[in-house]
Design a protein around this motif. Structure first.
Motif, short mmCIF file in Angstrom:
data_model
loop_
_atom_site.label_atom_id
_atom_site.label_comp_id
_atom_site.label_asym_id
_atom_site.label_seq_id
_atom_site.Cartn_x
_atom_site.Cartn_y
_atom_site.Cartn_z
N ALA A 1 -44.62 -29.50 -4.98
CA ALA A 1 -45.56 -30.20 -4.10
C ALA A 1 -46.52 -29.23 -3.42
O ALA A 1 -46.10 -28.21 -2.86
CB ALA A 1 -44.80 -30.99 -3.03
N GLY A 2 -47.80 -29.54 -3.50
CA GLY A 2 -48.80 -28.79 -2.75
C GLY A 2 -49.64 -27.83 -3.56
O GLY A 2 -50.69 -27.39 -3.11
N VAL A 3 -49.18 -27.48 -4.76
CA VAL A 3 -49.92 -26.53 -5.59
C VAL A 3 -51.04 -27.27 -6.31
O VAL A 3 -50.82 -28.32 -6.91
CB VAL A 3 -48.99 -25.84 -6.61
N GLY A 4 -52.25 -26.71 -6.24
CA GLY A 4 -53.40 -27.28 -6.93
C GLY A 4 -53.96 -26.32 -7.95
O GLY A 4 -53.32 -25.33 -8.34
N ALA B 1 -46.74 -31.71 7.35
CA ALA B 1 -47.25 -31.89 6.00
C ALA B 1 -46.12 -31.73 5.01
O ALA B 1 -45.20 -30.94 5.20
CB ALA B 1 -48.35 -30.87 5.70
N VAL B 2 -46.21 -32.52 3.93
CA VAL B 2 -45.31 -32.40 2.79
C VAL B 2 -46.20 -32.37 1.56
O VAL B 2 -46.81 -33.39 1.20
CB VAL B 2 -44.30 -33.56 2.70
N GLY B 3 -46.31 -31.21 0.92
CA GLY B 3 -47.23 -31.10 -0.20
C GLY B 3 -48.64 -31.40 0.26
O GLY B 3 -49.15 -30.82 1.21
N LYS B 4 -49.28 -32.36 -0.41
CA LYS B 4 -50.66 -32.73 -0.07
C LYS B 4 -50.72 -33.96 0.82
O LYS B 4 -51.76 -34.62 0.90
CB LYS B 4 -51.44 -32.96 -1.36
N HIS B 5 -49.62 -34.26 1.51
CA HIS B 5 -49.53 -35.44 2.36
C HIS B 5 -49.40 -35.02 3.82
O HIS B 5 -48.60 -34.14 4.16
CB HIS B 5 -48.33 -36.30 1.96
N LEU B 6 -50.16 -35.66 4.70
CA LEU B 6 -50.12 -35.42 6.14
C LEU B 6 -49.42 -36.60 6.80
O LEU B 6 -49.72 -37.76 6.51
CB LEU B 6 -51.54 -35.28 6.69
N ARG C 1 -34.65 -27.04 -7.20
CA ARG C 1 -35.01 -28.39 -7.63
C ARG C 1 -36.12 -28.35 -8.66
O ARG C 1 -36.08 -29.07 -9.67
CB ARG C 1 -35.46 -29.23 -6.43
N ALA C 2 -37.12 -27.52 -8.43
CA ALA C 2 -38.21 -27.38 -9.39
C ALA C 2 -37.72 -26.70 -10.66
O ALA C 2 -38.07 -27.10 -11.77
CB ALA C 2 -39.36 -26.60 -8.78
N TRP C 3 -36.91 -25.66 -10.51
CA TRP C 3 -36.41 -24.92 -11.67
C TRP C 3 -35.63 -25.82 -12.62
O TRP C 3 -35.78 -25.72 -13.84
CB TRP C 3 -35.55 -23.75 -11.21
N ARG C 4 -34.84 -26.73 -12.07
CA ARG C 4 -34.04 -27.61 -12.93
C ARG C 4 -34.94 -28.47 -13.82
O ARG C 4 -34.57 -28.78 -14.97
CB ARG C 4 -33.12 -28.49 -12.08
N ARG C 5 -36.10 -28.85 -13.33
CA ARG C 5 -37.02 -29.64 -14.15
C ARG C 5 -37.81 -28.75 -15.10
O ARG C 5 -38.07 -29.12 -16.24
CB ARG C 5 -37.97 -30.43 -13.24
N GLU D 1 -40.95 -38.38 0.31
CA GLU D 1 -40.48 -37.00 0.19
C GLU D 1 -39.56 -36.84 -1.02
O GLU D 1 -39.58 -35.79 -1.68
CB GLU D 1 -39.76 -36.60 1.47
N HIS D 2 -38.78 -37.87 -1.32
CA HIS D 2 -37.86 -37.81 -2.47
C HIS D 2 -38.64 -37.74 -3.78
O HIS D 2 -38.16 -37.13 -4.75
CB HIS D 2 -36.94 -39.02 -2.46
N ARG D 3 -39.81 -38.36 -3.82
CA ARG D 3 -40.61 -38.36 -5.05
C ARG D 3 -41.28 -37.01 -5.30
O ARG D 3 -41.70 -36.74 -6.42
CB ARG D 3 -41.71 -39.44 -4.98
N LEU D 4 -41.41 -36.20 -4.27
CA LEU D 4 -42.12 -34.94 -4.39
C LEU D 4 -41.17 -33.79 -4.70
O LEU D 4 -40.01 -33.79 -4.30
CB LEU D 4 -42.86 -34.64 -3.09
N GLY D 5 -41.70 -32.80 -5.41
CA GLY D 5 -40.95 -31.58 -5.62
C GLY D 5 -40.94 -30.73 -4.36
O GLY D 5 -41.55 -31.09 -3.34
N PRO D 6 -40.27 -29.60 -4.40
CA PRO D 6 -40.22 -28.73 -3.22
C PRO D 6 -41.60 -28.17 -2.87
O PRO D 6 -42.40 -27.86 -3.75
CB PRO D 6 -39.26 -27.61 -3.63
#
Length: 270
Positions: A163-166, A49-54, A140-144, A124-129
């Motif tokens: 990625a993955g937080v709801g 899984a990557v974030g909300k993607h299987l 990576r998230a902190w920089r944004r 995967e490149h489009r998603l955050g950590p």
């Protein structure tokens, strides 16, 4: 919509059930028939899984990408499986390395498609950590975040940032760290971000292990029941108008970028 821990839990289950063995893949509904034919009879190498993607990786190099969206769901069934009931987008039947046969049906996903590895890399490149992945880089998230004037409540829900937080983890982790969801990302300190990140890692790991989101600290896990009989207590999520578990101030509700938002105005001052 299922949060990231649900997808990681599914990935672990599917890897255990199917990886290392030949998998029969079909689409009783017909909408994934062409894709199913491309991987039917191939060996499933791994599920992740990557974030909300299987992602189901096959020995041919093809990958089945599933995004459950609001209504998608896998239903595990014993083998031999009964005839499909309802709109089954994808059916998997196979035995992993332990030789025990399993079956699962997928219904109602937003996406069920075949990808090749470059397309997976682009996804995967489009998603955050992802806090649940060992290769995640929180910087990576902190920089944004620290360059943005958007509220942190919106940034945490932006899958390009994280990625993955709801909605549940967003509301609860901000409460646990006394941060208003309306504070601009640029006003968050690096220390606050690091504390949020490591707390998300811990909370989401518990979600993977237990299958439910446990977000209330043990010393606060009493009093008013949860918003649903089959869910653990929350601090603020879906508790609009109820007294805060810590300060008794009524929990507030609003809508931020199209999603319901819950917070305590006393414990989470801007």
């Amino acid at each position: 919509m299922p949060e990231g821990h649900t997808l990681h839990r599914l990935a672990k289950l599917h890897h255990k059930q199917f990886a290392g063995g030949v998998v029969r893949v079909s689409s009783p509904q017909g909408r994934f028939a062409d894709g199913a034919a491309l991987v039917d009879g191939r060996v499933l190498v791994k599920a992740e899984a990557v974030g909300k993607h299987l992602l189901h990786h096959y020995d041919s190099g093809l990958v089945v990408h599933v995004h459950l969206g609001l209504y998608g769901k896998f239903t595990e069934s014993p083998v031999p499986m009964a005839d499909p009931v309802g709109e089954v987008r994808m059916r998997l039947i196979g035995a992993g390395r332990n030789g025990e046969a399993h079956g699962t049906d997928l219904r109602g996903p937003t996406a069920c498609e075949i990808l090749v590895e470059p397309e997976v890399a682009a996804l995967e490149h489009r998603l955050g950590p992802d806090p649940l992945r060992r290769d995640a880089d929180p910087d990576r998230a902190w920089r944004r975040i620290h360059r943005s004037q958007r509220p942190i409540g919106a940034l945490l829900m932006d899958q390009k940032v994280l990625a993955g937080v709801g909605n549940v983890y967003r509301a609860e982790v901000l409460f646990r760290h006394n941060i208003s969801p309306y504070r601009p990302g640029a006003q968050l300190t690096r220390e606050e971000w690091q504390a949020l990140w490591f707390d998300l890692v811990d909370l989401m790991k518990v979600g993977v292990r237990r299958g439910v989101m446990v977000v209330v600290r043990r010393e606060h896990d009493h009093g008013a029941p949860s918003y649903a009989a089959d869910r653990p207590r929350t601090y603020v999520y879906r508790r609009a108008g109820d007294p805060c578990r810590l300060c008794r101030t009524p929990v507030l509700h609003s809508v931020m970028e199209g999603r319901n938002l819950f917070w305590c105005p006393t414990c989470q001052q801007t």
